[in-house]
Write an enzyme that holds these catalytic residues in place. Structure first.
Site, PDB file in Angstrom:
ATOM      1  CG  ASN A   9      -1.740   1.219   1.388  1.00 62.83           C
ATOM      2  OD1 ASN A   9      -1.775   2.046   0.467  1.00 62.83           O
ATOM      3  ND2 ASN A   9      -2.417   1.359   2.519  1.00 62.83           N
ATOM      4  CD1 TRP A  10       3.376   0.970  -2.993  1.00 58.81           C
ATOM      5  CD2 TRP A  10       3.521   2.286  -4.806  1.00 58.81           C
ATOM      6  NE1 TRP A  10       4.084   0.290  -3.942  1.00 58.81           N
ATOM      7  CE2 TRP A  10       4.194   1.076  -5.078  1.00 58.81           C
ATOM      8  CE3 TRP A  10       3.482   3.258  -5.806  1.00 58.81           C
ATOM      9  CZ2 TRP A  10       4.812   0.814  -6.295  1.00 58.81           C
ATOM     10  CZ3 TRP A  10       4.096   3.006  -7.026  1.00 58.81           C
ATOM     11  CH2 TRP A  10       4.758   1.802  -7.261  1.00 58.81           C
ATOM     12  CE  LYS A  11      -0.088   3.194   4.734  1.00 56.78           C
ATOM     13  NZ  LYS A  11       0.107   3.279   6.175  1.00 56.78           N
ATOM     14  CG  HIS A  95      -5.702   1.901   5.288  1.00 50.79           C
ATOM     15  ND1 HIS A  95      -5.229   2.821   6.207  1.00 50.79           N
ATOM     16  CD2 HIS A  95      -4.700   1.009   5.093  1.00 50.79           C
ATOM     17  CE1 HIS A  95      -3.977   2.494   6.528  1.00 50.79           C
ATOM     18  NE2 HIS A  95      -3.640   1.401   5.873  1.00 50.79           N
ATOM     19  CD  GLU A  97      -2.691   5.465   6.763  1.00 53.83           C
ATOM     20  OE1 GLU A  97      -2.749   5.529   5.517  1.00 53.83           O
ATOM     21  OE2 GLU A  97      -1.723   4.965   7.385  1.00 53.83           O
ATOM     22  CD  GLU A 167      -3.240  -2.442   7.325  1.00 57.81           C
ATOM     23  OE1 GLU A 167      -2.111  -2.609   6.855  1.00 57.81           O
ATOM     24  OE2 GLU A 167      -3.947  -1.458   7.062  1.00 57.81           O
ATOM     25  N   GLY A 173       2.857   2.424  10.723  1.00 61.37           N
ATOM     26  CA  GLY A 173       3.790   3.542  10.561  1.00 61.37           C
ATOM     27  C   GLY A 173       4.529   3.911  11.832  1.00 61.37           C
ATOM     28  CB  SER A 213       5.673  -1.639  11.824  1.00 63.21           C
ATOM     29  OG  SER A 213       5.254  -0.314  12.069  1.00 63.21           O
ATOM     30  N   GLY A 234       3.100  -1.069   4.200  1.00 63.82           N
ATOM     31  CA  GLY A 234       3.120   0.364   3.903  1.00 63.82           C
ATOM     32  C   GLY A 234       4.527   0.810   3.558  1.00 63.82           C
ATOM     33  N   GLY A 235       5.226   1.398   4.540  1.00 55.55           N
ATOM     34  CA  GLY A 235       6.553   1.991   4.323  1.00 55.55           C
ATOM     35  C   GLY A 235       7.513   1.108   3.550  1.00 55.55           C
TER      36      GLY A 235
HETATM   37  P1  13P Z   1       3.273   0.442   7.572  1.00 56.72           P
HETATM   38  O1  13P Z   1       3.793  -0.832   6.989  1.00 56.72           O
HETATM   39  O2  13P Z   1       3.996   1.666   7.081  1.00 56.72           O
HETATM   40  O3  13P Z   1       3.187   0.380   9.065  1.00 56.72           O
HETATM   41  O4  13P Z   1       1.766   0.621   7.038  1.00 56.72           O
HETATM   42  C1  13P Z   1       0.904  -0.445   7.109  1.00 56.72           C
HETATM   43  C2  13P Z   1      -0.343  -0.110   6.392  1.00 56.72           C
HETATM   44  O5  13P Z   1      -1.066   0.786   6.763  1.00 56.72           O
HETATM   45  C3  13P Z   1      -0.643  -0.880   5.176  1.00 56.72           C
HETATM   46  O6  13P Z   1      -1.941  -0.641   4.743  1.00 56.72           O
END
Ligand code: 13P
Length: 253
Positions: A9-11, A95, A97, A167, A173, A213, A234-235
Site C-alpha cells: 500500500n503505497w498510500k 483502511h 487512515e 492492521e 507507521g 510495520s 506500507g513503508g
Molecule cells: P506500515 O507498513 O507503514 O506500518 O503501514 C501499514 C499499512 O497501513 C498498510 O496498509
C-alpha cells in the site's frame, strides 16, 4: 493450502514516473516467485502508468479505495469499472487512515464490499483496533463489530476472493509491530468469527493478511503464524529491495 498474498500500500507517495520506476524494480526483483500473489496499490493517479510498467509480470495492480456506485454525481470518487478499465484486479477498502481521517465507517465499508463482490475485483478489507481499544481490552469487540457490520449481507464462498487485512492501528507507521502471538491471536479470532458466519470451509479458505510495520526483518516470524496468510505493507513497500525481501521470506514458509 491457502493462498499467500503480499500487497504494497503505497498510500499518498511517489509521483507517477517514480512510481512506474518503483513498480518496474519490484517486478524485476520478484519475477521468479510463483507461490505468493504479489500486489501493488499505488495512488489512483498512477494506475495507468503502472499498469503498463508491470504488464506481463507476476505483479498485480490494486487501488486504495473505490466508491459503491458505478457512476454519477460523486465528486472525487472512482468506480470499480474505472479501476478495472486500468487493469486493477484488487482494491483496498476500510483502511484505518480512511476511517480516522476521512470519516469512513463500518457501514461505508459494507456498501463498498457488497458492490465489489459483484464486480470481479478482489477486495482487501482492513480492520483493526486502536491503542486505546487494545488497552481497554476491547480488541475482539472492535474486530467483531467491524466484521459483522462490514460483511452484513455479503455472500462469501471459498472462491469469492475476499481478503481481510488485520492492521492494528497502533502498529501502522510506528515501527511497533504486533508480536507473532498478538497477530496469531487476532487472526485466529477473525477466522473463528468467519467460521461462525460462513462455515468452517469458507473461513479456512479466506486469506487474512497482517499489516503494521511489517518489514524484511519480521516478515518470516509473522508469516510463520498459522493464521497469517500474507501482509499489507506500507513503508517497506516503497523500497523495492525491502518489499522483495518480504515476498521472498513469505515464499519460503
Ligand atoms: P506500515 O507498513 O507503514 O506500518 O503501514 C501499514 C499499512 O497501513 C498498510 O496498509
Amino acid at each position: 493450502m491457502r493462498e499467500r498474498i503480499i500487497a504494497g500500500n503505497w498510500k499518498m507517495n511517489t509521483l507517477p514516473e517514480e512510481g512506474a520506476e518503483l513498480a518496474h524494480e519490484v517486478a524485476k526483483a520478484v519475477k521468479d516467485i510463483d507461490n505468493v500473489k504479489i500486489v501493488i496499490c499505488p495512488p489512483a493517479t498512477h494506475l495507468c502508468h503502472i499498469s503498463n510498467a508491470i504488464k506481463g509480470s507476476n505483479v498485480g495492480l490494486g487501488a486504495q479505495n473505490v466508491h459503491w456506485e458505478e457512476k454519477g454525481a460523486f465528486t472525487g470518487e472512482v468506480s470499480t469499472s474505472m479501476l478495472k478499465a486500468l487493469g486493477c484486479q484488487w482494491v483496498i477498502i476500510g483502511h484505518s487512515e480512511r476511517r480516522q481521517m476521512f470519516g469512513e465507517t463500518d457501514e461505508g465499508v459494507n456498501k463498498r464490499l457488497r458492490h465489489i463482490v459483484k464486480s470481479n475485483i478482489r477486495p482487501i478489507v482492513c480492520i483493526g483496533e486502536t491503542l486505546e481499544e487494545r488497552q481497554a481490552g476491547d480488541t475482539f469487540k472492535v474486530l467483531e463489530r467491524q466484521i459483522r457490520i462490514g460483511f452484513e449481507g455479503v455472500e462469501m464462498s471459498g472462491n469469492s476472493g475476499v481478503v481481510i487485512a488485520y492492521e492494528p492501528v497502533w502498529a501502522i507507521g510506528t515501527g511497533l509491530t504486533a508480536t507473532p502471538e498478538q497477530a496469531q491471536e487476532a487472526h485466529h479470532f477473525i477466522r473463528e468469527l468467519l467460521s461462525e458466519m460462513y462455515g468452517s470451509e469458507n473461513a479456512a479458505a479466506t486469506v487474512i493478511q497482517y499489516g503494521g510495520s511489517m518489514n524484511e526483518k519480521n516478515a518470516d516470524v509473522l508469516m510463520s503464524c498459522e493464521d497469517v496468510d500474507g501482509g499489507l505493507i506500507g513503508g517497506a513497500s516503497l523500497k523495492p529491495e525491502s518489499f522483495a525481501a518480504i515476498v521472498n521470506a513469505s515464499s519460503m514458509i
